[in-house]
Design a protein around this motif. Structure first.
Motif, short mmCIF file in Angstrom:
data_model
loop_
_atom_site.label_atom_id
_atom_site.label_comp_id
_atom_site.label_asym_id
_atom_site.label_seq_id
_atom_site.Cartn_x
_atom_site.Cartn_y
_atom_site.Cartn_z
N ILE A 29 36.01 47.24 48.64
CA ILE A 29 37.34 47.75 48.29
C ILE A 29 37.62 48.96 49.15
O ILE A 29 36.82 49.88 49.22
CB ILE A 29 37.43 48.11 46.79
CG1 ILE A 29 37.26 46.84 45.95
CG2 ILE A 29 38.74 48.80 46.47
CD1 ILE A 29 37.29 47.06 44.47
N ARG A 30 38.80 48.96 49.82
CA ARG A 30 39.15 50.10 50.65
C ARG A 30 40.66 50.34 50.64
O ARG A 30 41.44 49.40 50.52
CB ARG A 30 38.64 49.91 52.06
CG ARG A 30 39.22 48.74 52.78
CD ARG A 30 38.69 48.66 54.20
NE ARG A 30 39.01 47.34 54.73
CZ ARG A 30 38.15 46.56 55.34
NH1 ARG A 30 36.92 46.96 55.52
NH2 ARG A 30 38.51 45.39 55.79
N SER A 31 41.01 51.60 50.78
CA SER A 31 42.41 51.99 50.86
C SER A 31 42.88 51.91 52.31
O SER A 31 42.10 52.13 53.23
CB SER A 31 42.60 53.42 50.35
OG SER A 31 42.24 53.49 49.00
N ASN A 32 44.16 51.62 52.47
CA ASN A 32 44.73 51.53 53.80
C ASN A 32 46.22 51.82 53.72
O ASN A 32 46.77 51.92 52.63
CB ASN A 32 44.47 50.14 54.38
CG ASN A 32 44.25 50.17 55.87
OD1 ASN A 32 44.75 51.06 56.57
ND2 ASN A 32 43.51 49.21 56.37
N LYS A 33 46.86 51.94 54.87
CA LYS A 33 48.30 52.21 54.93
C LYS A 33 48.92 51.44 56.08
O LYS A 33 48.25 51.15 57.06
CB LYS A 33 48.55 53.71 55.16
CG LYS A 33 48.06 54.58 54.04
CD LYS A 33 48.33 56.04 54.31
CE LYS A 33 47.78 56.85 53.14
NZ LYS A 33 48.29 58.18 53.10
N VAL A 45 45.54 49.07 48.41
CA VAL A 45 44.09 48.95 48.29
C VAL A 45 43.77 47.47 48.43
O VAL A 45 44.33 46.64 47.71
CB VAL A 45 43.59 49.49 46.93
CG1 VAL A 45 42.10 49.26 46.78
CG2 VAL A 45 43.94 50.97 46.78
N GLU A 46 42.90 47.14 49.39
CA GLU A 46 42.53 45.75 49.56
C GLU A 46 41.10 45.53 49.10
O GLU A 46 40.27 46.43 49.17
CB GLU A 46 42.70 45.29 51.01
CG GLU A 46 41.69 45.80 51.97
CD GLU A 46 41.92 45.29 53.37
OE1 GLU A 46 40.94 44.83 53.97
OE2 GLU A 46 43.07 45.34 53.86
N SER A 47 40.88 44.34 48.60
CA SER A 47 39.56 43.95 48.12
C SER A 47 39.18 42.65 48.79
O SER A 47 39.96 41.69 48.79
CB SER A 47 39.60 43.76 46.60
OG SER A 47 38.41 43.19 46.15
N ARG A 48 37.97 42.63 49.40
CA ARG A 48 37.45 41.43 50.04
C ARG A 48 36.01 41.24 49.59
O ARG A 48 35.33 42.21 49.28
CB ARG A 48 37.45 41.56 51.55
CG ARG A 48 38.78 41.83 52.17
CD ARG A 48 38.59 41.89 53.66
NE ARG A 48 39.78 42.42 54.32
CZ ARG A 48 40.02 42.22 55.58
NH1 ARG A 48 39.18 41.54 56.32
NH2 ARG A 48 41.10 42.72 56.13
N LEU A 49 35.56 40.02 49.61
CA LEU A 49 34.17 39.76 49.25
C LEU A 49 33.24 40.13 50.40
O LEU A 49 32.07 40.35 50.20
CB LEU A 49 33.99 38.30 48.85
CG LEU A 49 34.80 37.90 47.62
CD1 LEU A 49 34.58 36.44 47.31
CD2 LEU A 49 34.44 38.76 46.44
N ASP A 50 33.77 40.19 51.61
CA ASP A 50 33.01 40.64 52.77
C ASP A 50 34.00 41.21 53.78
O ASP A 50 35.20 41.22 53.53
CB ASP A 50 32.19 39.50 53.40
CG ASP A 50 33.05 38.30 53.76
OD1 ASP A 50 34.17 38.49 54.26
OD2 ASP A 50 32.61 37.16 53.54
N PRO A 83 40.19 37.47 47.79
CA PRO A 83 40.73 38.75 48.26
C PRO A 83 42.00 39.13 47.51
O PRO A 83 42.73 38.27 47.01
CB PRO A 83 41.04 38.49 49.74
CG PRO A 83 40.28 37.26 50.11
CD PRO A 83 40.13 36.47 48.85
N SER A 84 42.27 40.43 47.45
CA SER A 84 43.48 40.91 46.80
C SER A 84 44.01 42.15 47.51
O SER A 84 43.26 42.86 48.19
CB SER A 84 43.23 41.20 45.32
OG SER A 84 42.31 42.26 45.18
N ILE A 85 45.30 42.40 47.30
CA ILE A 85 45.96 43.59 47.83
C ILE A 85 46.77 44.20 46.70
O ILE A 85 47.66 43.55 46.15
CB ILE A 85 46.87 43.25 49.01
CG1 ILE A 85 46.04 42.66 50.16
CG2 ILE A 85 47.65 44.48 49.48
CD1 ILE A 85 46.87 42.09 51.28
#
Length: 127
Positions: A29-33, A45-50, A83-85
């Motif tokens: 999970i990481r924040s981005n813009k 904030v995006e979430s990926r399994l890898d 994945p999610s955003i």
């Protein structure tokens, strides 16, 4: 990582993909813009399994309610099997308010469209 989105157009509908919850290793999970064509900095904030861009899996777009932020969805993102955003809407979380005349439904739709058009996880997806 900053991305620019080209034009702004209204989405005819907004479809949220169904949640698929499963037991698994915690996602990344990481924040981005990104920066919209009107120079509004939109946080998400995006979430990926890898860390790989897996274009075969559906992506869930999470939009918080009034007076909230993407943090509302943190536990959901931690438990999704895809994945999610999670978007910080205008004036919420870490997203700029922008010009007051653009604060409304059309501005929100334009911001979501900017993310859909620009984000690598959402490229070539059908909604």
């Amino acid at each position: 990582m900053a991305m620019k989105c080209s034009g702004i157009a209204l989405l005819p509908t907004l479809l949220l993909l169904p949640l698929s919850i499963a037991a698994m290793a915690p996602p990344c999970i990481r924040s981005n813009k990104i920066t919209s064509s009107s120079n509004l900095v939109i946080s998400y904030v995006e979430s990926r399994l890898d860390d790989a861009d897996n274009n075969n899996e559906p992506v869930t777009i999470l939009i918080h309610g009034l007076d909230s932020s993407s943090h509302t969805w943190r536990k959901v993102q931690q438990n999704l099997s895809t994945p999610s955003i999670a978007i910080d809407c205008r004036g919420c979380g870490h997203t700029d308010l922008g010009h007051p005349d653009e604060f409304g439904a059309e501005g929100l739709i334009a911001d979501i469209k900017c993310i859909v058009d620009s984000h690598p996880l959402l490229q070539k997806k059908r909604f």
